[in-house]
Motif scaffolding. Structure first.
Motif, PDB file in Angstrom:
ATOM      1  N   ASN A 112       0.859  -1.180   0.000  1.00 17.13           N
ATOM      2  CA  ASN A 112       0.000   0.000   0.000  1.00 17.13           C
ATOM      3  C   ASN A 112       0.899   1.235   0.000  1.00 17.13           C
ATOM      4  O   ASN A 112       1.579   1.535   0.979  1.00 17.13           O
ATOM      5  N   THR A 139      -7.643   1.940   1.092  1.00 17.63           N
ATOM      6  CA  THR A 139      -8.139   2.557   2.324  1.00 17.63           C
ATOM      7  C   THR A 139      -9.080   1.582   3.014  1.00 17.63           C
ATOM      8  O   THR A 139      -9.949   0.985   2.369  1.00 17.63           O
ATOM      9  N   GLN A 141       1.494   5.152   0.159  1.00 14.27           N
ATOM     10  CA  GLN A 141       0.720   6.223   0.810  1.00 14.27           C
ATOM     11  C   GLN A 141       1.496   7.532   0.822  1.00 14.27           C
ATOM     12  O   GLN A 141       2.725   7.519   0.910  1.00 14.27           O
ATOM     13  N   TRP A 142       0.758   8.640   0.805  1.00 17.13           N
ATOM     14  CA  TRP A 142       1.346   9.948   1.101  1.00 17.13           C
ATOM     15  C   TRP A 142       0.895  10.340   2.506  1.00 17.13           C
ATOM     16  O   TRP A 142      -0.300  10.383   2.800  1.00 17.13           O
ATOM     17  N   ARG A 164      -6.102  12.561   3.657  1.00 17.28           N
ATOM     18  CA  ARG A 164      -7.484  12.151   3.340  1.00 17.28           C
ATOM     19  C   ARG A 164      -8.167  13.190   2.486  1.00 17.28           C
ATOM     20  O   ARG A 164      -7.831  14.375   2.529  1.00 17.28           O
ATOM     21  N   PRO A 223      -2.117   9.294   6.743  1.00 17.31           N
ATOM     22  CA  PRO A 223      -2.312   9.472   5.298  1.00 17.31           C
ATOM     23  C   PRO A 223      -3.213  10.675   4.996  1.00 17.31           C
ATOM     24  O   PRO A 223      -4.155  10.944   5.732  1.00 17.31           O
ATOM     25  N   TRP A 281      -4.886   9.723  -0.354  1.00 13.60           N
ATOM     26  CA  TRP A 281      -3.729   9.612  -1.234  1.00 13.60           C
ATOM     27  C   TRP A 281      -2.995   8.312  -0.895  1.00 13.60           C
ATOM     28  O   TRP A 281      -1.914   8.312  -0.315  1.00 13.60           O
ATOM     29  N   GLU A 282      -3.601   7.207  -1.208  1.00 11.08           N
ATOM     30  CA  GLU A 282      -3.009   5.888  -0.948  1.00 11.08           C
ATOM     31  C   GLU A 282      -3.679   4.894  -1.883  1.00 11.08           C
ATOM     32  O   GLU A 282      -4.753   5.166  -2.418  1.00 11.08           O
TER      33      GLU A 282
END
Ligand SMILES: NC(=O)c1ccc[n+]([C@@H]2O[C@H](COP(=O)([O-])OP(=O)(O)OC[C@H]3O[C@@H](n4cnc5c(N)ncnc54)[C@H](OP(=O)(O)O)[C@@H]3O)[C@@H](O)[C@H]2O)c1
Length: 346
Positions: A6, A103, A8-9, A72, A70, A99-100
């Motif tokens: 996964n 979720t 992610q930012w 949202r 993360p 941004w992943e």
């Protein structure tokens, strides 16, 4: 078989003053397994809009994104695993994702009063669901029709006109028979928008004298001014040119979202007295009960070729911070979206 990753930012720093890539950190971890009462969503699209910076700055109550978590925001994705009654693999959802790549959702928004993920009709392209048929289109529809109340032959001026709300608002006013003038920044975006939408005029607020251009394009004054940026100098220029019983629709304040201290308000609001004008806010989410009406009207105008959903699509999760920054750099041409994946199997 290796576990799926996964990507992610993570929000590393709050974007006070300006949005920069250094405020976000890339992280990779195994894709989580849904527990009882949860579902796993493969994110496909993310909406990148100025309002999101309020969530990232921690100024939005339940919607605020905590540091170290993360990023949202509104997105669309497909359920790939579910232990949550009512949701099954394959469902296409709109919701508060991020941004992943994946979720986990328990079927609620992040806050008590937020809308939960909702299923999208199978025939609606997910990106339109976030743009023209999402809050962008809703703010434009109710702002123009309920607050602006346009009449044929009236002059309608909108700023941030190359953006999501602005481009739809101007087109709705045009459909209602108004002469539409847009304000944007950048000569290339001015020329692009003028070519795309055929309005009466588009003004580049960077290279042109906006007051002089408004005088030339709106010789009888302005009936409706639709304010997306909260830029006080533009609002003042509109107020002094407002016609008798003119309306100002306050929709957004992109120019102030990153600021610690608010600039002084308009100097020319007394014009509202002399002209018996009105200045009124629109908050799209308040009109939820009438979203079906708005979506039906927007869809019909699109089918008839009278409404163009302008969309600026960045591709790839790795480009999320840069694409988000574009919105604050005045680079987006239409609604800024991020395509994370084409399908849930990617
Ligand atoms: N009231 C509601 O229910 C509601 C719903 C949705 C959105 N909104 C608000 O409506 C506005 C438009 O939303 P959108 O999602 O369609 O965004 P958008 O117009 O696509 O936003 C990006 C544009 O904002 C302008 N901009 C960026 N930084 C700016 C700054 N510092 N000062 C002035 N202008 C700046 C730039 O346009 P130019 O450089 O061309 O001016 C840029 O292209 C936003 O303020 C948003 O928060 C309100």
């Amino acid at each position: 078989m290796p576990a799926k990753i996964n990507r992610q930012w993570i929000l590393a720093k709050r974007p006070r003053e300006r949005v920069e890539a250094s405020q976000f950190e890339w992280r990779e971890s195994p894709v989580p397994e849904p527990r009882e009462g949860e579902m796993l969503v493969r994110n496909l699209w993310s909406l990148l809009h100025p309002t999101q910076v309020l969530f990232l700055n921690g100024d939005s109550g339940d919607l605020s994104v905590p540091l170290g978590t993360p990023v949202r925001g509104a997105g669309a994705g497909r359920v790939v695993a579910s232990k949550l009654p009512g949701f099954a693999p394959g469902d296409l959802l709109e919701g508060w994702f991020g941004w992943e790549d994946y979720t986990l959702s328990n079927g609620h928004g992040p806050g008590r009063d937020d809308p939960p993920p909702t299923k999208l009709p199978p025939d609606l392209p997910a990106q339109h669901a976030l743009g023209a048929f999402g809050i962008t289109g809703m703010a434009a529809y109710f702002g123009v029709l309920d607050i602006g109340k346009p009449a044929p032959g009236e002059t309608f001026v909108v700023d941030s006109a190359a953006g999501g709300v602005g481009s739809i608002a101007g087109q709705i006013a045009q459909i209602r028979g108004c002469r539409v003038v847009g304000i944007v920044s950048g000569r290339e975006r001015r020329d692009w928008l003028a070519h795309e939408l055929g309005w009466a005029g588009v003004i580049d607020r960077q290279s042109e004298d906006v007051g002089a251009r408004l005088d030339a394009l709106c010789p009888d004054g302005i009936d409706i001014y639709f304010d997306n940026t909260g830029l006080v100098p533009l609002l003042d220029l509109a107020l002094v040119r407002l016609r008798s019983h003119g309306r100002v629709v306050l929709c957004g304040g992109t120019s102030v979202y990153c600021l610690e201290a608010l600039p002084p308000g308009p100097a020319h609001y007394f014009d509202l007295i002399l002209k018996e004008g009105r200045m009124e806010g629109i908050y799209g989410a308040m009109h939820e009960a009438r979203f079906p009406e708005a979506r039906a009207a927007l869809a019909a105008w699109m089918r008839e070729g009278r409404l163009k959903p302008l969309e600026d699509v960045a591709v790839g999760l790795e480009n999320a911070p840069a694409a988000f920054a574009r919105v604050f750099e005045g680079k987006n041409r239409g609604k800024q979206l991020l395509k994370i994946a084409e399908t849930e199997t990617e």
